[in-house]
Design a protein around this motif. Structure first.
Motif, short mmCIF file in Angstrom:
data_model
loop_
_atom_site.label_atom_id
_atom_site.label_comp_id
_atom_site.label_asym_id
_atom_site.label_seq_id
_atom_site.Cartn_x
_atom_site.Cartn_y
_atom_site.Cartn_z
N ALA A 33 0.83 -1.21 0.00
CA ALA A 33 0.00 0.00 0.00
C ALA A 33 0.86 1.26 0.00
O ALA A 33 0.46 2.29 -0.54
CB ALA A 33 -0.93 -0.01 1.21
N SER A 34 2.05 1.18 0.61
CA SER A 34 2.94 2.35 0.68
C SER A 34 3.86 2.47 -0.52
O SER A 34 4.46 3.53 -0.74
CB SER A 34 3.80 2.27 1.95
OG SER A 34 3.00 2.40 3.08
N LEU A 35 3.99 1.39 -1.28
CA LEU A 35 4.93 1.37 -2.41
C LEU A 35 4.68 2.50 -3.43
O LEU A 35 5.63 3.22 -3.79
CB LEU A 35 4.90 0.00 -3.08
CG LEU A 35 6.00 -0.29 -4.09
CD1 LEU A 35 7.36 -0.29 -3.42
CD2 LEU A 35 5.76 -1.64 -4.76
N PRO A 36 3.42 2.70 -3.91
CA PRO A 36 3.21 3.80 -4.88
C PRO A 36 3.59 5.16 -4.30
O PRO A 36 4.16 5.99 -5.00
CB PRO A 36 1.70 3.73 -5.16
CG PRO A 36 1.26 2.39 -4.74
CD PRO A 36 2.17 1.96 -3.65
N LEU A 37 3.29 5.36 -3.02
CA LEU A 37 3.61 6.66 -2.40
C LEU A 37 5.12 6.89 -2.38
O LEU A 37 5.60 7.94 -2.80
CB LEU A 37 3.06 6.69 -0.96
CG LEU A 37 3.50 7.91 -0.15
CD1 LEU A 37 2.85 9.17 -0.67
CD2 LEU A 37 3.18 7.74 1.33
N ARG A 38 5.87 5.89 -1.93
CA ARG A 38 7.33 6.06 -1.84
C ARG A 38 7.94 6.25 -3.23
O ARG A 38 8.86 7.04 -3.42
CB ARG A 38 7.96 4.85 -1.14
CG ARG A 38 7.50 4.64 0.28
CD ARG A 38 7.80 5.82 1.16
NE ARG A 38 7.18 5.68 2.48
CZ ARG A 38 6.83 6.68 3.24
NH1 ARG A 38 7.02 7.93 2.84
NH2 ARG A 38 6.29 6.47 4.42
N LEU A 73 -1.03 8.77 -1.33
CA LEU A 73 -0.98 8.96 0.13
C LEU A 73 -2.23 8.38 0.79
O LEU A 73 -2.15 7.77 1.86
CB LEU A 73 -0.88 10.47 0.43
CG LEU A 73 -0.66 10.88 1.88
CD1 LEU A 73 0.71 10.43 2.36
CD2 LEU A 73 -0.77 12.38 2.02
N LEU A 74 -3.38 8.54 0.12
CA LEU A 74 -4.64 8.00 0.67
C LEU A 74 -4.56 6.48 0.78
O LEU A 74 -5.01 5.90 1.77
CB LEU A 74 -5.82 8.40 -0.22
CG LEU A 74 -6.24 9.87 -0.12
CD1 LEU A 74 -7.27 10.21 -1.17
CD2 LEU A 74 -6.80 10.17 1.27
N LEU A 75 -3.99 5.83 -0.24
CA LEU A 75 -3.82 4.38 -0.21
C LEU A 75 -2.88 3.97 0.93
O LEU A 75 -3.13 3.00 1.66
CB LEU A 75 -3.28 3.89 -1.56
CG LEU A 75 -3.02 2.40 -1.69
CD1 LEU A 75 -4.33 1.62 -1.63
CD2 LEU A 75 -2.30 2.08 -3.00
N ALA A 76 -1.80 4.76 1.09
CA ALA A 76 -0.83 4.46 2.16
C ALA A 76 -1.48 4.64 3.53
O ALA A 76 -1.25 3.84 4.45
CB ALA A 76 0.38 5.37 2.02
N GLY A 79 -3.50 1.62 4.25
CA GLY A 79 -2.62 0.50 4.61
C GLY A 79 -2.12 0.63 6.04
O GLY A 79 -2.07 -0.36 6.78
N ARG A 80 -1.80 1.86 6.44
CA ARG A 80 -1.31 2.06 7.82
C ARG A 80 -2.40 1.78 8.84
O ARG A 80 -2.14 1.19 9.89
CB ARG A 80 -0.80 3.50 7.98
CG ARG A 80 0.50 3.75 7.26
CD ARG A 80 0.88 5.21 7.32
NE ARG A 80 1.77 5.55 6.22
CZ ARG A 80 2.14 6.78 5.94
NH1 ARG A 80 1.72 7.79 6.66
NH2 ARG A 80 2.95 7.00 4.92
N ALA A 81 -3.63 2.22 8.52
CA ALA A 81 -4.74 1.99 9.46
C ALA A 81 -5.02 0.49 9.60
O ALA A 81 -5.25 0.00 10.71
CB ALA A 81 -5.99 2.72 8.97
N VAL A 82 -4.96 -0.23 8.48
CA VAL A 82 -5.18 -1.69 8.53
C VAL A 82 -4.06 -2.37 9.34
O VAL A 82 -4.32 -3.25 10.16
CB VAL A 82 -5.23 -2.27 7.09
CG1 VAL A 82 -5.18 -3.79 7.11
CG2 VAL A 82 -6.50 -1.82 6.38
N TRP A 83 -2.84 -1.93 9.12
CA TRP A 83 -1.70 -2.51 9.83
C TRP A 83 -1.82 -2.24 11.34
O TRP A 83 -1.61 -3.14 12.16
CB TRP A 83 -0.40 -1.92 9.27
CG TRP A 83 0.83 -2.27 10.05
CD1 TRP A 83 1.66 -1.41 10.70
CD2 TRP A 83 1.39 -3.58 10.25
NE1 TRP A 83 2.67 -2.08 11.30
CE2 TRP A 83 2.54 -3.41 11.04
CE3 TRP A 83 1.03 -4.85 9.86
CZ2 TRP A 83 3.33 -4.48 11.44
CZ3 TRP A 83 1.82 -5.92 10.27
CH2 TRP A 83 2.95 -5.74 11.03
N ALA A 84 -2.18 -1.00 11.70
CA ALA A 84 -2.32 -0.66 13.12
C ALA A 84 -3.42 -1.49 13.76
O ALA A 84 -3.28 -1.98 14.89
CB ALA A 84 -2.62 0.83 13.27
#
Lengths: 278, 95
Positions: A33-38, A73-76, A79-84
């Motif tokens: 989920a963070s890959l496109p953002l980075r 950033l929205l996708l990331a 992903g962060r909310a799901v991970w948390a």
């Protein structure tokens, strides 16, 4: 009787256990989920470095790139909310947590998600407004991380309530400062490892195939600005699951200590098992 | 002969038959005594209907709050998008 102190080392140990042993699949999802953002951030940074003193003449082009960064950033954030949420479930659920399906893990409460998106976006805006001071950068990194770490906890969302919810969990200060320091030092270490790994791969490929691979040697060297930017983005991408997991663990343990939940669990563990009479 | 004060209200409370009814719940139409009736926004309600009304009001205000927060987030994202390109361009010139 005394409680064990909440230490940075203990928090890191639990975070590493979460990422590497208990939730590797969810950590992979976070990275995806963070890959496109980075990648897009690295692309934008590279373009800015290439344009240099002519960058202000290409503001509309840069704004177009920035729109794509915002979308990713929205996708990331998701992903962060799901991970948390997965980390929180793993820390609180015990055996029952292992039976939770993927679909259940991905189900976020709308109130928690919107509240998190708002708090994380405030941190993002502050990052651009105050980032030039450099001192604010680690503070804002903690704020953004805590917004994700506290997104799974119930609260009443609101313009000030969502930010207050994040700030209320910004403790213990020593542990958060320790974690920030460890991860600040971790970024260059992972960057060095990552770039060396690529160079070793080029060297090994050249040795095995017998070809010179000169193009790859130039492309994956530190003289190539694009590679350096991408390796930095890769280092942050690899560290992100550990960083967020550590913050979730710190928040969770601090809350347990405040509510006495940790003592209740300790007493339950100390209590001898009940012998059933025949 | 003495006329009842409120002829439309049945004589006994739905929950407490030994007590006189003083009001009727506007939602479920149950007769209520003084202890069972709550005056909320100028109307008499029983405990169950009051809980339902409060829950509905809470959901409505919660929904509105979420919509408002979403709009605020989108506005902030737009600001972040512009700041990213402007500050990035300014930094690139300085560096």
């Amino acid at each position: 009787m005394s409680r064990r102190e909440l230490t940075t080392g203990a928090v890191l140990d639990t975070a590493v256990d979460l990422v590497s042993r208990r939730l590797p699949g969810m950590a992979g999802l976070l990275m995806l989920a963070s890959l496109p953002l980075r990648f897009l951030e690295a692309w934008l940074a590279n373009r800015l470095l290439q344009l240099g003193d002519k960058a202000s003449e290409h503001v509309s082009y840069l704004t177009g790139l920035s729109v794509w960064v915002t979308l990713s950033l929205l996708l990331a954030f998701w992903g962060r909310a799901v991970w948390a949420r997965s980390c929180t479930l793993a820390l609180t659920g015990g055996e029952a947590e292992r039976r939770i399906s993927w679909r259940e893990r991905l189900r976020l409460s709308p109130a928690g998600l919107v509240s998190y998106l708002y708090a994380a976006t405030v941190a993002e805006v502050l990052f651009f407004a105050l980032g030039w001071t450099l001192v604010a950068l680690p503070v804002l990194a903690v704020l953004g991380g805590l917004a994700a770490a506290t997104s799974a906890l119930d609260h009443r969302p609101g313009l000030f309530a969502s930010l207050g919810h994040v700030l209320r969990h910004a403790r213990p200060f020593g542990v958060l400062a320790g974690l920030t320091l460890v991860f600040l030092m971790g970024v260059p270490v992972v960057f060095l490892n990552l770039s060396m790994l690529f160079q070793i791969l080029v060297w090994a490929a050249g040795g095995m195939t017998g070809t010179a691979g000169a193009w790859w040697e130039v492309a994956l060297s530190w003289e190539n600005q694009q590679f350096v930017v991408l390796a930095c983005a890769g280092a942050i991408l690899l560290l992100e699951p550990f960083w967020l997991a550590a913050l979730v663990v710190a928040v969770r343990q601090a809350r347990a200590r405040q509510s006495g939940e940790d003592l209740a669990a300790w007493f339950a563990a100390l209590r001898p098992p009940v012998q059933e009479e025949a | 002969m003495r006329l009842p004060l409120r002829p439309t209200v049945p004589h006994r409370c739905f929950n407490h038959p030994d007590r006189p009814a003083l009001a009727i719940c506007v939602d479920c139409r149950k007769p209520l005594c003084q202890g069972c009736s709550t005056l909320w926004e100028g109307i008499h309600c029983c405990v169950d209907c009051l809980a339902k009304r409060r829950a509905t009001a809470g959901e409505r205000s919660g929904g509105l709050r979420l919509v408002f927060l979403t709009v605020a987030t989108l506005a902030l994202l737009a600001v972040a998008t512009i700041l990213r390109s402007w500050i990035g361009a300014a930094l690139a010139e300085v560096l």
